[in-house]
Scaffold this motif. Structure first.
Motif, PDB file in Angstrom:
ATOM      1  N   SER A 168      12.310 -31.091  -9.079  1.00 16.64           N
ATOM      2  CA  SER A 168      13.771 -31.151  -9.112  1.00 16.64           C
ATOM      3  C   SER A 168      14.277 -29.719  -9.074  1.00 16.64           C
ATOM      4  N   GLU A 225      20.672 -34.288 -10.599  1.00 22.24           N
ATOM      5  CA  GLU A 225      20.322 -35.410 -11.481  1.00 22.24           C
ATOM      6  C   GLU A 225      19.660 -34.900 -12.764  1.00 22.24           C
ATOM      7  N   ALA A 226      18.714 -33.975 -12.611  1.00 19.64           N
ATOM      8  CA  ALA A 226      17.965 -33.481 -13.773  1.00 19.64           C
ATOM      9  C   ALA A 226      18.882 -32.784 -14.772  1.00 19.64           C
ATOM     10  N   LYS A 266      18.092 -33.804  -6.549  1.00 19.39           N
ATOM     11  CA  LYS A 266      17.266 -33.933  -7.756  1.00 19.39           C
ATOM     12  C   LYS A 266      17.644 -32.940  -8.853  1.00 19.39           C
ATOM     13  N   PRO A 267      17.933 -31.680  -8.512  1.00 17.64           N
ATOM     14  CA  PRO A 267      18.377 -30.782  -9.592  1.00 17.64           C
ATOM     15  C   PRO A 267      19.688 -31.239 -10.245  1.00 17.64           C
ATOM     16  N   THR A 297      10.980 -33.421 -15.761  1.00 16.93           N
ATOM     17  CA  THR A 297      11.298 -32.821 -14.467  1.00 16.93           C
ATOM     18  C   THR A 297      10.664 -31.432 -14.397  1.00 16.93           C
ATOM     19  N   THR A 315      18.376 -23.862 -10.167  1.00 15.44           N
ATOM     20  CA  THR A 315      18.185 -24.322 -11.545  1.00 15.44           C
ATOM     21  C   THR A 315      17.735 -23.217 -12.502  1.00 15.44           C
ATOM     22  N   HIS A 332      11.824 -30.239 -19.076  1.00 19.81           N
ATOM     23  CA  HIS A 332      11.832 -29.603 -17.755  1.00 19.81           C
ATOM     24  C   HIS A 332      10.821 -28.466 -17.786  1.00 19.81           C
ATOM     25  N   ASN A 362      16.959 -33.075  -0.955  1.00 20.14           N
ATOM     26  CA  ASN A 362      16.510 -33.754  -2.169  1.00 20.14           C
ATOM     27  C   ASN A 362      16.094 -32.745  -3.244  1.00 20.14           C
ATOM     28  N   ALA A 363      15.222 -31.807  -2.855  1.00 24.49           N
ATOM     29  CA  ALA A 363      14.627 -30.885  -3.838  1.00 24.49           C
ATOM     30  C   ALA A 363      15.590 -29.789  -4.283  1.00 24.49           C
ATOM     31  N   GLU A 423      10.605 -27.573 -11.806  1.00 24.47           N
ATOM     32  CA  GLU A 423      11.036 -26.828 -10.624  1.00 24.47           C
ATOM     33  C   GLU A 423       9.882 -25.931 -10.185  1.00 24.47           C
ATOM     34  N   TYR A 455      24.964 -34.718 -11.485  1.00 26.84           N
ATOM     35  CA  TYR A 455      25.027 -35.559 -10.279  1.00 26.84           C
ATOM     36  C   TYR A 455      26.211 -36.509 -10.408  1.00 26.84           C
TER      37      TYR A 455
END
Ligand SMILES: [Zn+2]
Length: 457
Positions: A306, A374-375, A371-372, A259, A59, A235, A366-367, A261, A379
């Motif tokens: 995320s 989606e953020a 999740k990234p 969100t 990200t 973010h 997930n991480a 990171e 996705y």
């Protein structure tokens, strides 16, 4: 007949690890099959019981192209990403010449970097005080988020004050964008830096003390409040502190779309490394204590983050040890801040998390993928192993031991704080949209096989 079958894998998603086979057609995941089900395919890859992760998404990467190709460029930076297991990167708008601050520059940057990309890439749009009228145009081009600083910046990229952040987030909210921030309170770190210099504390402890957790906390809390007031998605970039992560978690629990990171180095390195080894370990926010590193992992596990990003911030050897753009380095405050890590993110996260701390591989899926995606609004195309998604896969051998050497790094400048690190669990095959782009540390894809990915509508 399918184009590709990846068989005998332990398929990892955010939900489960299951043995099976993945069939790929036209670059997409076409079928997920039980063990033993082997339809015909033009090509078959035997994963040999290794993990098959969804391709990781970085990200936060600074590839410095166009403009500073002597620090890094797309060919080297995305090749390193491919070998390391990031199949999509979200590239920063600054440390570009020109910085990516309007729609026209989006096309110019894409035309320059696209022919050299080995993995897929998204663009962060710039967010500076004088481009508020250009934000909508950048969103229409497909920028997945907008990057700003509440903190010190380079001369060609100005930071926002809180009033400007409030206005910008009102604008970004209108088109349902996401505003991302480097959160270190400018007044606090500038004052601390002056104080250290006045006290003659020009050593690495002085640097660490100039950027305390409170600076990160103040800026994060303020951005959270502005996000709440405007309703804009936010973010928080490169969170180094578990106490800051806790604040973000609380805002998430209240229902706000905030969100965040963290980065591989905040999950694997400490302030001791800065004191003992100096320049290569300088980054901002700085590395924290071992106790904070351990606690930070719990926010990876509970889904607060995320993204485990690289914040790949390459530079030349001179910029760490001698001079930056003709300015001689006199003390720790002058040294280039940033760690090169885009090649090491997945192996180090797997080792530190899954091997050393017993974290489930599903946590990394997930991480680092779901999740990234989606953020950042991708996705559905990226971020998961599901039918219809791009076939971005990473085969990771959990038993393979490694040591990071400078010769193994594909960067323009083969220097990194990660050199010398040892561990277990290594990506051995990286697939982007059904193409094998890297195998066993070497590039097998063709230059330009990486594509631009834009925000899904
Ligand atoms: Zn950065």
């Amino acid at each position: 007949m399918y184009d590709l079958l990846v068989k005998n894998g332990k398929i990892v998603t955010a939900e489960a690890v299951e043995c099976g086979n993945i069939a790929i057609q036209n670059g997409k995941i076409a079928a997920i099959l039980a063990e033993g089900e082997e339809p015909e395919a033009a090509k078959v890859i035997d994963a040999k019981g290794n993990y098959v992760f969804p391709g990781a998404i970085d990200t936060h990467a600074h590839l410095n192209d166009p403009g500073y190709e002597w620090r890094e460029d797309y060919a080297h930076g995305t090749a390193a990403a491919a070998v390391g297991g990031y199949t999509t990167i979200v590239d920063m708008p600054l440390q570009n010449e020109p910085a990516l601050t309007n729609a026209e520059l989006f096309d110019i940057k894409n035309a320059k970097v696209g022919p050299n990309a080995y993995v897929d890439y998204c663009f962060w749009g710039g967010l500076i005080p004088d481009n508020f009228d250009d934000l909508k145009g950048l969103d229409e081009k497909g920028c997945v988020a907008f990057k700003s600083f509440i903190g010190p910046v380079s001369p060609d990229y100005s930071s926002l004050n809180y009033g400007q952040a409030y206005e910008a987030m009102q604008i970004i909210k209108e088109f349902d964008g996401r505003a991302g921030f480097h959160c270190e309170d400018f007044a606090t770190i500038k004052w601390q830096e002056q104080r250290m210099k006045k006290e003659g504390r020009l050593d690495w402890q002085g640097f660490l003390d100039s950027r305390p957790v409170i600076a990160e906390m103040l800026a994060t809390v303020d951005i959270i409040e502005i996000a709440k007031a405007t309703g804009c998605k936010a973010h928080i970039c490169h969170v180094s502190s578990p106490d800051v992560a806790q604040k973000i978690k609380e805002a998430q629990q209240e229902g706000y779309d905030i969100t965040a990171e963290t980065c591989t180095h905040y999950l694997s390195m400490t302030d001791k490394d800065v004191i003992e080894n100096g320049p290569l370990f300088k980054c901002a926010p700085p590395l924290r204590s071992q106790e904070e590193v351990d606690r930070l992992w719990s926010y990876v596990e509970d889904g607060t983050f995320s993204g485990i990003a690289s914040d790949h911030s390459p530079c030349s050897y001179d910029e760490k040890f001698n001079e930056i753009l003709g300015q001689k380095i006199n003390n720790v405050f002058d040294v280039w801040g940033g760690i090169s890590g885009i090649q090491s993110g997945m192996q180090v996260s797997f080792y530190e998390g899954c091997v050393k701390r017993g974290v489930s591989p599903t946590v990394l899926a997930n991480a680092m993928a779901k999740k990234p995606a989606e953020a950042f609004g991708i996705y559905g195309q990226k971020g998961d192993i599901r039918i219809g998604f791009d076939a971005d896969l990473v085969i990771l051998d959990p038993e393979k031991e490694w040591e990071i050497t400078s010769e193994s790094l594909l960067y323009v400048n083969q220097i990194s704080a990660f050199v010398g690190m040892k561990g277990k669990g290594l990506p051995v095959c990286t697939i982007v949209r059904g193409n094998v782009v890297a195998e066993d540390g070497k590039i097998t894809g063709e230059k330009g096989c990486g594509h631009l990915v834009t925000k899904l509508r």
